[in-house]
Design a protein around this motif. Sequence first.
Motif, PDB file in Angstrom:
ATOM      1  N   LEU A   1       2.636  35.055 -11.130  1.00  0.00           N
ATOM      2  CA  LEU A   1       1.388  34.606 -10.517  1.00  0.00           C
ATOM      3  C   LEU A   1       1.552  34.651  -9.006  1.00  0.00           C
ATOM      4  O   LEU A   1       2.601  34.282  -8.486  1.00  0.00           O
ATOM      5  CB  LEU A   1       1.078  33.180 -10.971  1.00  0.00           C
TER       6      LEU A   1
ATOM      7  N   TYR B   1      -5.042  24.111  -9.126  1.00  0.00           N
ATOM      8  CA  TYR B   1      -6.308  24.458  -9.746  1.00  0.00           C
ATOM      9  C   TYR B   1      -6.822  25.808  -9.240  1.00  0.00           C
ATOM     10  O   TYR B   1      -7.451  26.561  -9.997  1.00  0.00           O
ATOM     11  CB  TYR B   1      -7.356  23.373  -9.465  1.00  0.00           C
TER      12      TYR B   1
ATOM     13  N   SER C   1      -4.905  28.553 -11.031  1.00  0.00           N
ATOM     14  CA  SER C   1      -5.210  28.646 -12.460  1.00  0.00           C
ATOM     15  C   SER C   1      -6.627  29.116 -12.739  1.00  0.00           C
ATOM     16  O   SER C   1      -6.995  29.329 -13.895  1.00  0.00           O
ATOM     17  CB  SER C   1      -5.015  27.272 -13.118  1.00  0.00           C
TER      18      SER C   1
ATOM     19  N   TYR D   1      -2.628  37.428 -11.467  1.00  0.00           N
ATOM     20  CA  TYR D   1      -1.783  37.056 -12.605  1.00  0.00           C
ATOM     21  C   TYR D   1      -1.328  38.334 -13.292  1.00  0.00           C
ATOM     22  O   TYR D   1      -2.152  39.159 -13.694  1.00  0.00           O
ATOM     23  CB  TYR D   1      -2.546  36.163 -13.580  1.00  0.00           C
TER      24      TYR D   1
ATOM     25  N   ARG E   1      -7.738  31.656 -19.736  1.00  0.00           N
ATOM     26  CA  ARG E   1      -7.171  30.321 -19.918  1.00  0.00           C
ATOM     27  C   ARG E   1      -6.746  30.085 -21.359  1.00  0.00           C
ATOM     28  O   ARG E   1      -5.714  29.477 -21.624  1.00  0.00           O
ATOM     29  CB  ARG E   1      -8.194  29.263 -19.502  1.00  0.00           C
TER      30      ARG E   1
ATOM     31  N   PHE F   1      -2.854  30.748 -20.342  1.00  0.00           N
ATOM     32  CA  PHE F   1      -2.497  29.528 -19.627  1.00  0.00           C
ATOM     33  C   PHE F   1      -2.506  28.325 -20.559  1.00  0.00           C
ATOM     34  O   PHE F   1      -3.312  28.234 -21.480  1.00  0.00           O
ATOM     35  CB  PHE F   1      -3.477  29.253 -18.479  1.00  0.00           C
TER      36      PHE F   1
ATOM     37  N   PHE G   1      -2.399  23.913 -20.206  1.00  0.00           N
ATOM     38  CA  PHE G   1      -2.649  22.872 -19.217  1.00  0.00           C
ATOM     39  C   PHE G   1      -2.212  21.507 -19.731  1.00  0.00           C
ATOM     40  O   PHE G   1      -2.510  21.137 -20.874  1.00  0.00           O
ATOM     41  CB  PHE G   1      -4.139  22.819 -18.862  1.00  0.00           C
TER      42      PHE G   1
ATOM     43  N   PHE H   1       0.463  25.026 -16.600  1.00  0.00           N
ATOM     44  CA  PHE H   1       0.126  24.277 -15.403  1.00  0.00           C
ATOM     45  C   PHE H   1       0.158  22.791 -15.756  1.00  0.00           C
ATOM     46  O   PHE H   1      -0.546  22.358 -16.679  1.00  0.00           O
ATOM     47  CB  PHE H   1      -1.278  24.645 -14.906  1.00  0.00           C
TER      48      PHE H   1
END
Length: 252
Positions: free
Chosen positions: A6, A53, A56, A68, A85, A89, A91, A168
């Motif tokens: 990233l 934030y 992401s 990314y 997401r 990703f 969270f 994250f």
Amino acid sequence: MKEILLQGKEISKVFVGGGENVPILNRVNVRIFKGDFTVIMGASGAGKSTLLYSLSGMDDITGGRVEYKGRKINGLSEKETARLRANEFGFVFQQTHLVSNLTLYENILVAGYVGKCRPKEVRRKALALLAQMRVGEAKNRLPSQVSGGEAQRAAIARAVINDPGLIFADEPTGALNKAGSEEVLNLLSALSEAGQSILMVTHDVRAAVRGSRILYMEDGSIADELTLPAYRAADAKEREEKVTRWLSSLQW
């Protein structure tokens, strides 16, 4: 050479309020490497969570570029961002944000069903993750029926159900007591040791020492960074002393 997972290039973020422009991020350049446990620290208001934030895709940026795996992700459509997401990703927040009327198991299933796995595989993985996070016996309880630490461990299971490229974590131990914090940090360390890439914001030195790289933010910019060897519990005190000295040198 480490692979860049990233990357933020010249990221700026300005909040507009009361007729004034308030700069939060000041042309930040940052690289997050695959397999690293990267930690962001800094005083309150330094821009730590805003950077997380922004990287992401949860926050729009005012200027700059976020990539990314070499692909620009700022400016994607809402649908494309949601897909990113869901599939790439994970969270974990200070508050678990578990759905209150769903059991721990159901909370993880909901996250898994939006991924790429078939429902049968999602169910199998959800049960395995609950056991791995040591909340298997509580799988049929609602979030209100378990401790904060148990809820956060279930939230970590939810974060990894779709095998994310990057987790994250924003103050994941901020609402927990010492015992609960230690359990969550041990799980994150275990994930890191297994190769999971993690980007975590924290104000807690005991949490920060779990990282392999610590970035220090000041006034919306990255002022310094510290690299550490892989975490070992036996070296925790020595690491904490080293990080504390480094932070003191930065007038933290």
